[in-house]
Design a protein around this motif. Structure first.
Motif, PDB file in Angstrom:
ATOM      1  N   ARG A  75     -16.342  93.196-106.449  1.00  0.00           N
ATOM      2  CA  ARG A  75     -16.074  94.131-105.011  1.00  0.00           C
ATOM      3  C   ARG A  75     -15.742  95.552-105.551  1.00  0.00           C
ATOM      4  NH1 ARG A  75     -14.489  91.893 -99.984  1.00  0.00           N
ATOM      5  NH2 ARG A  75     -13.336  93.489 -98.764  1.00  0.00           N
ATOM      6  N   MET A  76     -16.359  96.567-104.971  1.00  0.00           N
ATOM      7  CA  MET A  76     -16.088  97.898-105.199  1.00  0.00           C
ATOM      8  C   MET A  76     -16.198  98.728-103.889  1.00  0.00           C
ATOM      9  SD  MET A  76     -18.243  98.640-108.814  1.00  0.00           S
ATOM     10  CE  MET A  76     -18.082  97.361-110.268  1.00  0.00           C
ATOM     11  N   LEU A  77     -15.474  99.852-104.114  1.00  0.00           N
ATOM     12  CA  LEU A  77     -15.351 100.483-102.848  1.00  0.00           C
ATOM     13  C   LEU A  77     -15.893 101.874-102.928  1.00  0.00           C
ATOM     14  CD1 LEU A  77     -13.739 100.575 -99.982  1.00  0.00           C
ATOM     15  CD2 LEU A  77     -11.954 102.016-101.082  1.00  0.00           C
ATOM     16  N   ASN A  78     -16.783 102.205-102.335  1.00  0.00           N
ATOM     17  CA  ASN A  78     -17.658 103.659-102.395  1.00  0.00           C
ATOM     18  C   ASN A  78     -17.002 104.779-101.577  1.00  0.00           C
ATOM     19  OD1 ASN A  78     -18.355 103.375 -99.756  1.00  0.00           O
ATOM     20  ND2 ASN A  78     -20.329 103.164 -99.975  1.00  0.00           N
ATOM     21  N   SER A  79     -17.510 105.995-101.639  1.00  0.00           N
ATOM     22  CA  SER A  79     -16.920 107.192-101.075  1.00  0.00           C
ATOM     23  C   SER A  79     -16.762 107.231 -99.635  1.00  0.00           C
ATOM     24  CB  SER A  79     -17.896 108.261-101.439  1.00  0.00           C
ATOM     25  OG  SER A  79     -19.113 108.483-101.025  1.00  0.00           O
ATOM     26  N   GLU A  80     -17.450 106.157 -98.756  1.00  0.00           N
ATOM     27  CA  GLU A  80     -17.384 106.172 -97.487  1.00  0.00           C
ATOM     28  C   GLU A  80     -16.391 104.878 -97.186  1.00  0.00           C
ATOM     29  OE1 GLU A  80     -21.935 106.653 -95.894  1.00  0.00           O
ATOM     30  OE2 GLU A  80     -21.801 105.095 -97.351  1.00  0.00           O
ATOM     31  N   ASN A  81     -15.558 104.572 -98.063  1.00  0.00           N
ATOM     32  CA  ASN A  81     -14.554 103.631 -98.013  1.00  0.00           C
ATOM     33  C   ASN A  81     -15.139 102.357 -97.330  1.00  0.00           C
ATOM     34  OD1 ASN A  81     -12.391 105.110 -98.767  1.00  0.00           O
ATOM     35  ND2 ASN A  81     -12.322 106.043 -96.640  1.00  0.00           N
ATOM     36  N   LYS A  82     -16.262 101.883 -97.878  1.00  0.00           N
ATOM     37  CA  LYS A  82     -16.986 100.676 -97.555  1.00  0.00           C
ATOM     38  C   LYS A  82     -17.068  99.961 -98.981  1.00  0.00           C
ATOM     39  CE  LYS A  82     -19.894 102.457 -94.040  1.00  0.00           C
ATOM     40  NZ  LYS A  82     -21.452 102.869 -93.354  1.00  0.00           N
ATOM     41  N   PHE A  83     -16.859  98.437 -98.810  1.00  0.00           N
ATOM     42  CA  PHE A  83     -16.960  97.662-100.005  1.00  0.00           C
ATOM     43  C   PHE A  83     -18.234  97.287-100.324  1.00  0.00           C
ATOM     44  CE2 PHE A  83     -12.390  97.270 -98.821  1.00  0.00           C
ATOM     45  CZ  PHE A  83     -11.581  97.259-100.042  1.00  0.00           C
ATOM     46  N   MET A  84     -18.486  97.124-101.560  1.00  0.00           N
ATOM     47  CA  MET A  84     -19.978  96.587-101.895  1.00  0.00           C
ATOM     48  C   MET A  84     -19.670  95.606-102.991  1.00  0.00           C
ATOM     49  SD  MET A  84     -21.823 100.337-102.305  1.00  0.00           S
ATOM     50  CE  MET A  84     -20.762 100.705-103.730  1.00  0.00           C
ATOM     51  N   MET A  85     -20.677  94.495-103.076  1.00  0.00           N
ATOM     52  CA  MET A  85     -20.509  93.359-104.075  1.00  0.00           C
ATOM     53  C   MET A  85     -21.679  94.029-105.034  1.00  0.00           C
ATOM     54  SD  MET A  85     -18.158  91.759-103.278  1.00  0.00           S
ATOM     55  CE  MET A  85     -18.223  90.175-104.460  1.00  0.00           C
ATOM     56  N   VAL A  86     -21.248  94.345-106.249  1.00  0.00           N
ATOM     57  CA  VAL A  86     -21.869  94.995-107.402  1.00  0.00           C
ATOM     58  C   VAL A  86     -22.286  93.824-108.391  1.00  0.00           C
ATOM     59  CG1 VAL A  86     -22.458  96.969-108.948  1.00  0.00           C
ATOM     60  CG2 VAL A  86     -21.386  97.126-106.720  1.00  0.00           C
ATOM     61  N   ASP A  87     -23.446  93.690-108.651  1.00  0.00           N
ATOM     62  CA  ASP A  87     -23.689  92.696-109.905  1.00  0.00           C
ATOM     63  C   ASP A  87     -24.593  93.411-110.753  1.00  0.00           C
ATOM     64  OD1 ASP A  87     -24.358  90.435-111.275  1.00  0.00           O
ATOM     65  OD2 ASP A  87     -25.727  89.479-110.137  1.00  0.00           O
ATOM     66  N   SER A  88     -23.916  93.342-111.936  1.00  0.00           N
ATOM     67  CA  SER A  88     -24.528  94.171-113.205  1.00  0.00           C
ATOM     68  C   SER A  88     -24.647  93.466-114.407  1.00  0.00           C
ATOM     69  CB  SER A  88     -23.675  95.475-113.427  1.00  0.00           C
ATOM     70  OG  SER A  88     -22.313  95.107-113.738  1.00  0.00           O
ATOM     71  N   TYR A  89     -25.212  94.219-115.465  1.00  0.00           N
ATOM     72  CA  TYR A  89     -25.221  93.490-116.837  1.00  0.00           C
ATOM     73  C   TYR A  89     -25.371  94.694-117.770  1.00  0.00           C
ATOM     74  CZ  TYR A  89     -30.195  94.492-117.112  1.00  0.00           C
ATOM     75  OH  TYR A  89     -31.586  95.205-117.219  1.00  0.00           O
ATOM     76  N   ALA A  90     -25.067  94.595-118.970  1.00  0.00           N
ATOM     77  CA  ALA A  90     -25.034  95.506-120.062  1.00  0.00           C
ATOM     78  C   ALA A  90     -25.788  94.920-121.227  1.00  0.00           C
ATOM     79  CB  ALA A  90     -23.563  96.059-120.315  1.00  0.00           C
ATOM     80  N   LYS A  91     -26.245  95.912-122.174  1.00  0.00           N
ATOM     81  CA  LYS A  91     -26.999  95.653-123.543  1.00  0.00           C
ATOM     82  C   LYS A  91     -26.022  96.407-124.607  1.00  0.00           C
ATOM     83  CE  LYS A  91     -30.587  93.023-121.952  1.00  0.00           C
ATOM     84  NZ  LYS A  91     -30.946  91.719-122.470  1.00  0.00           N
TER      85      LYS A  91
END
Length: 290
Positions: A75-91
């Motif tokens: 769960r992350m907060l953007n510049s509009e103060n809206k929460f987003m669920m971000v699913d990521s991966y890294a190599k």
């Protein structure tokens, strides 16, 4: 078998055991560290045959190929103060095996956990200064490249790994705000649809008006041409009649009378009251009209 032969066999067996416990091979896809009583004393980054002190030194090998860290949605907060669920991966892959071993104590699970934390930190830093449109639009590739660059510096310094790539698989809104965003998007689409319908109606009315105008113009032009043709035909017929009358007036009167009879007695139900001595029956009484 005498004692001497038995001794030789024992020595050979001990030698083979000693060599097998001291020799080891590092493959092209591996990196290794050598520990002496738990202390790191040497690293191996090139493939080949190597030796260690049996029982006193211990070898730890690690996969040097590119690995994947698949983080759980955060769960992350953007510049509009809206929460987003971000699913990521890294190599990533190991660049400094000694630093990697010290940071993770040689446990791959620690490496995954530490790198996931740093990936999420970088994503929070970047998403916190951007709105939802910026993180899902065409700027997304530039954003991921910047996150990869910054994360690579941190990971190489802290964990001894090189970050090859960072990607966001999916961005979702939390359930509590999804409905409001959906309704706002729906209202926007309905407004856009009404605007398109209004423009379509305007274009339709304009096309209909143009078609009606063209219809009037075409009908007027057709009527004008018809009247011109009718007038020319009447003039030509009058000229023919006049020419016929001047050549044989009696025959002309006779044909005109026949035409009048044909028009007058076309239907059996027609009735006409005319004086029998009228000029109209002239050729019925006498073919010569006398």
């Amino acid at each position: 078998m005498n004692n001497k032969t038995l001794g030789i066999i024992v020595v050979l067996l001990l030698g083979i055991l000693l060599v097998s416990s001291s020799a080891f091979v590092v493959k092209e896809t591996e990196k290794a560290v050598l520990l002496r009583f738990g202390e790191l004393v040497r690293t191996y980054t090139e493939p080949g045959l190597h030796f260690k002190i049996p029982f006193a030194e211990k070898l730890r090998k690690f996969d040097a190929r590119i690995q994947t860290v698949d983080s759980s949605p955060v769960r992350m907060l953007n510049s509009e103060n809206k929460f987003m669920m971000v699913d990521s991966y890294a190599k990533y892959r190991i660049s400094d095996v000694s630093k990697f071993y010290i940071a993770t104590r040689g446990d791959q699970r620690n490496a995954v956990r530490l790198l996931s934390e740093r990936v999420n930190d970088q994503l929070r830093n970047q998403f916190g200064v951007r709105d939802l449109h910026e993180v899902v639009s065409g700027e997304r590739d530039e954003l991921m490249a910047e996150i990869t660059k910054n994360l690579n510096k941190v990971a190489q310094g802290d964990l001894g790994v090189e970050v090859i790539d960072v990607r966001v698989k999916r961005i979702d809104l939390p359930p509590e705000v999804s409905e409001s965003v959906f309704q706002r998007m729906r209202a926007g689409r309905e407004l856009e649809a009404r605007d398109h319908r209004a423009k379509g109606q305007e274009a339709s009315e304009r096309i209909k008006a143009n078609a009606d105008r063209q219809k009037v113009v075409i009908e007027s032009e057709a009527y004008r041409q018809a009247e011109e043709l009718r007038g020319a035909g009447d003039a030509e017929a009058a000229a023919i009649y006049a020419a016929a009358y001047t050549k044989n007036p009696e025959f002309y009167r006779f044909t005109r009378s026949l035409q009048a009879y044909r028009e007058s007695f076309r239907s059996k139900s027609d009735m006409m009251l005319v004086d029998p001595d009228s000029e109209f029956f002239r050729y019925l009484k006498d073919p010569k009209g006398q």
